[in-house]
Write an enzyme that holds these catalytic residues in place. Structure first.
Site, mmCIF file in Angstrom:
data_model
loop_
_atom_site.group_PDB
_atom_site.id
_atom_site.type_symbol
_atom_site.label_atom_id
_atom_site.label_comp_id
_atom_site.label_asym_id
_atom_site.label_seq_id
_atom_site.Cartn_x
_atom_site.Cartn_y
_atom_site.Cartn_z
ATOM 1 N N HIS A 1 0.806 -1.243 0.000
ATOM 2 C CA HIS A 1 0.000 0.000 0.000
ATOM 3 C C HIS A 1 0.829 1.278 0.000
ATOM 4 O O HIS A 1 0.277 2.352 -0.248
ATOM 5 C CB HIS A 1 -0.929 0.048 1.218
ATOM 6 C CG HIS A 1 -1.942 -1.047 1.278
ATOM 7 N ND1 HIS A 1 -2.806 -1.310 0.250
ATOM 8 C CD2 HIS A 1 -2.237 -1.959 2.260
ATOM 9 C CE1 HIS A 1 -3.596 -2.343 0.584
ATOM 10 N NE2 HIS A 1 -3.259 -2.744 1.798
HETATM 11 N N1 V1S Z 1 -9.568 -3.920 8.212
HETATM 12 C C1 V1S Z 1 -8.921 -3.263 8.898
HETATM 13 C C2 V1S Z 1 -8.107 -2.437 9.675
HETATM 14 N N2 V1S Z 1 -7.837 -2.541 11.016
HETATM 15 C C3 V1S Z 1 -7.030 -1.502 11.312
HETATM 16 C C4 V1S Z 1 -6.470 -1.190 12.615
HETATM 17 C C5 V1S Z 1 -6.991 -1.781 13.759
HETATM 18 C C6 V1S Z 1 -6.423 -1.497 15.008
HETATM 19 C C7 V1S Z 1 -5.364 -0.601 15.090
HETATM 20 F F1 V1S Z 1 -4.837 -0.330 16.257
HETATM 21 C C8 V1S Z 1 -4.848 -0.003 13.943
HETATM 22 C C9 V1S Z 1 -5.409 -0.287 12.720
HETATM 23 N N3 V1S Z 1 -6.785 -0.790 10.198
HETATM 24 C C10 V1S Z 1 -7.437 -1.354 9.181
HETATM 25 C C11 V1S Z 1 -7.403 -0.887 7.743
HETATM 26 C C12 V1S Z 1 -6.061 -1.129 7.080
HETATM 27 C C13 V1S Z 1 -5.840 -2.525 6.591
HETATM 28 C C14 V1S Z 1 -4.425 -2.657 6.025
HETATM 29 C C15 V1S Z 1 -4.138 -3.992 5.365
HETATM 30 C C16 V1S Z 1 -2.673 -4.110 5.008
HETATM 31 C C17 V1S Z 1 -2.308 -5.275 4.084
HETATM 32 O O1 V1S Z 1 -2.674 -6.501 4.671
HETATM 33 O O2 V1S Z 1 -2.967 -5.208 2.845
HETATM 34 C C18 V1S Z 1 -0.811 -5.284 3.745
HETATM 35 C C19 V1S Z 1 0.132 -5.362 4.875
HETATM 36 N N4 V1S Z 1 -7.640 0.543 7.761
HETATM 37 C C20 V1S Z 1 -8.859 1.076 7.635
HETATM 38 O O3 V1S Z 1 -9.860 0.402 7.422
HETATM 39 C C21 V1S Z 1 -8.915 2.594 7.783
HETATM 40 C C22 V1S Z 1 -9.532 3.146 8.923
HETATM 41 C C23 V1S Z 1 -10.047 3.436 7.595
HETATM 42 C C24 V1S Z 1 -10.462 2.385 9.826
HETATM 43 C C25 V1S Z 1 -9.686 1.714 10.988
HETATM 44 N N5 V1S Z 1 -8.955 2.721 11.775
HETATM 45 C C26 V1S Z 1 -8.255 2.069 12.885
HETATM 46 C C27 V1S Z 1 -8.014 3.467 10.891
HETATM 47 C C28 V1S Z 1 -8.759 4.154 9.728
HETATM 48 ZN ZN ZN Z 2 -3.928 -7.385 3.341
#
Ligand code: V1S
Ligand code: ZN
Ligand code: CA
Length: 379
Positions: free
Chosen positions: A142
């Site tokens: 990402h």
């Molecule tokens: N799904 C999901 C998720 N969970 C979290 C998260 C939860 C707890 C925390 F302490 C910090 C973050 N973030 C997300 C997703 C990002 C997913 C990334 C995937 C990465 C990969 O596997 O593809 C490659 C390594 N973020 C979101 O959904 C964004 C938000 C919109 C909602 C969640 N909050 C915590 C951040 C903003």
């Molecule tokens: Zn992923």
């Protein structure tokens, strides 16, 4: 020898930095670099280390990272720490956004280990010293040119592909992480020397991109393939789209090297994922590509149920070596043995969730659309 080609041995290079497991994104964060150490200990317990070139990657310097990222962003990453994060982000810079990408202790070192592994893997392949190179600490798909996103700060994949492009005319990138490989797609969106192909959950899911309308621009038109999927993908439904699409790509694009992002969050039971792949269904992708006899890089990525990540990447390391049929299903004793309770076996099984891709013919439509797109660049 008289072995069939699929059974012949490959020179495998395995990149591992013993420090990588010590970095932490912070309490409650789903991304756990420790999973790389758990994987390594299991690979070692299975006695696979003597069967490959085990290498400690050279850490990537800030200058090396600017092959893709901006000077300002890399400079920011070298300076940021939990203490300075607020101060550095205050003055109008928005390099780190939200709690997905915290400024944790040792962040820059972690990035230079992850990126160093993928760059070294590419160099090892290009020199001919390896047929398959592995960096389970890579696959952070990402990260953007000037911004962190989705737990990724530096795009080790883009840096590895840029290294391959110094030696090879065409590189194929395949992404089987449950999330869309947006950073890699964007980096090569107008480029016809890199074809990107991501399989991912689409619809109310991070990062929200990756429809089949997005297929590249300018010279790169047709060279970005997206395979948007719904919840509950099984081994059979995944394979029924993966195999024909990848076979068609190999036919029309004729890549000189392949980079496979093996994100483990597409496994059944993942904390953030929503697919229903077993360990063997996921690893089939590795087996399929190994059979093609094209130089191959295997990278990590997502994967949030740590014991299953370790099982999967251990099994996929065995697939790279071509010894997966000789491996004992009962786990050998290892440092993290108790994590693998209650069955202590090298398996990730599926569950009984519905496969929404099989409900209204959506899987067939997605496959046909991808194959039609590929037919357009066939000449
Ligand atoms: N799904 C999901 C998720 N969970 C979290 C998260 C939860 C707890 C925390 F302490 C910090 C973050 N973030 C997300 C997703 C990002 C997913 C990334 C995937 C990465 C990969 O596997 O593809 C490659 C390594 N973020 C979101 O959904 C964004 C938000 C919109 C909602 C969640 N909050 C915590 C951040 C903003
Ligand atoms: Zn992923
Ligand atoms: Ca993907």
């Amino acid at each position: 020898s008289s072995l069939p080609i699929t059974m012949s041995k490959r020179k495998v290079a395995y990149y591992y930095d013993p420090d990588v497991g010590s970095y932490t994104y912070g309490l409650g964060h789903p991304m756990k670099p420790h999973r790389i150490r758990v994987t390594h200990d299991l690979v070692a317990a299975y006695d696979m280390l003597p069967k490959m070139h085990v290498l400690r990657p050279k850490r990537a310097s800030p200058e090396m990272l600017t092959a893709f990222h901006t000077d300002e962003y890399v400079h920011f990453l070298t300076r940021v720490s939990p203490e300075t994060a607020e101060e550095l982000t205050y003055h109008g810079t928005r390099f780190l956004v939200g709690d997905d990408n915290p400024a944790f202790e040792g962040l820059f070192e972690f990035c230079s280990i992850s990126a160093g592994g993928s760059i070294c893997a590419a160099q090892r392949i290009a020199s001919g010293a390896a047929d398959i190179a592995i960096n389970w600490a890579g696959g952070l798909h990402h990260a953007k040119k000037r911004e962190a996103s989705g737990f990724c700060y530096i795009n080790d994949i883009v840096l590895g592909i840029l290294e391959l492009l110094r030696s090879y005319p065409r590189v194929l990138y395949i992404d089987i992480d449950c999330h869309h490989g947006d950073g890699v797609e964007e980096a090569f969106y107008t480029n016809d020397r890199v074809m990107t192909c991501s399989f991912h959950k689409f619809g109310e899911y991070f990062p929200g991109t990756g429809t089949q309308e997005d297929k590249g621009r300018g010279k790169g038109r047709g060279y970005a393939i997206n395979v948007p999927l719904k919840d509950g993908v099984t081994d059979e439904s995944f394979r029924s789209v993966f195999e024909p699409v990848i076979a068609k790509i190999l036919d029309v694009f004729q890549p000189s090297a392949v980079v496979l992002q093996c994100g483990a969050d597409s496994l059944s039971g993942d904390k953030l994922g929503c697919f229903n792949l077993t360990m063997k269904g996921h690893a089939h992708c590795v087996q399929f590509l190994r059979q093609q006899n094209i130089p191959l890089i295997l990278l990590g990525g997502g994967g949030y149920t740590v014991k299953n990540v370790a099982r999967l990447w251990t099994y996929e390391t065995a697939c790279a070596l071509g010894i997966e049929n000789d491996i004992e299903p009962s786990l050998p004793w290892n440092e993290y043995f108790e994590w693998f309770a209650p069955r202590y076996r090298l398996e990730v099984v599926g569950n009984n969730m519905d496969d929404l891709n099989m409900k209204d013919g959506s899987l067939d439509r997605v496959r046909v659309t991808a194959l039609e797109q590929l037919q357009e660049i066939a000449h």
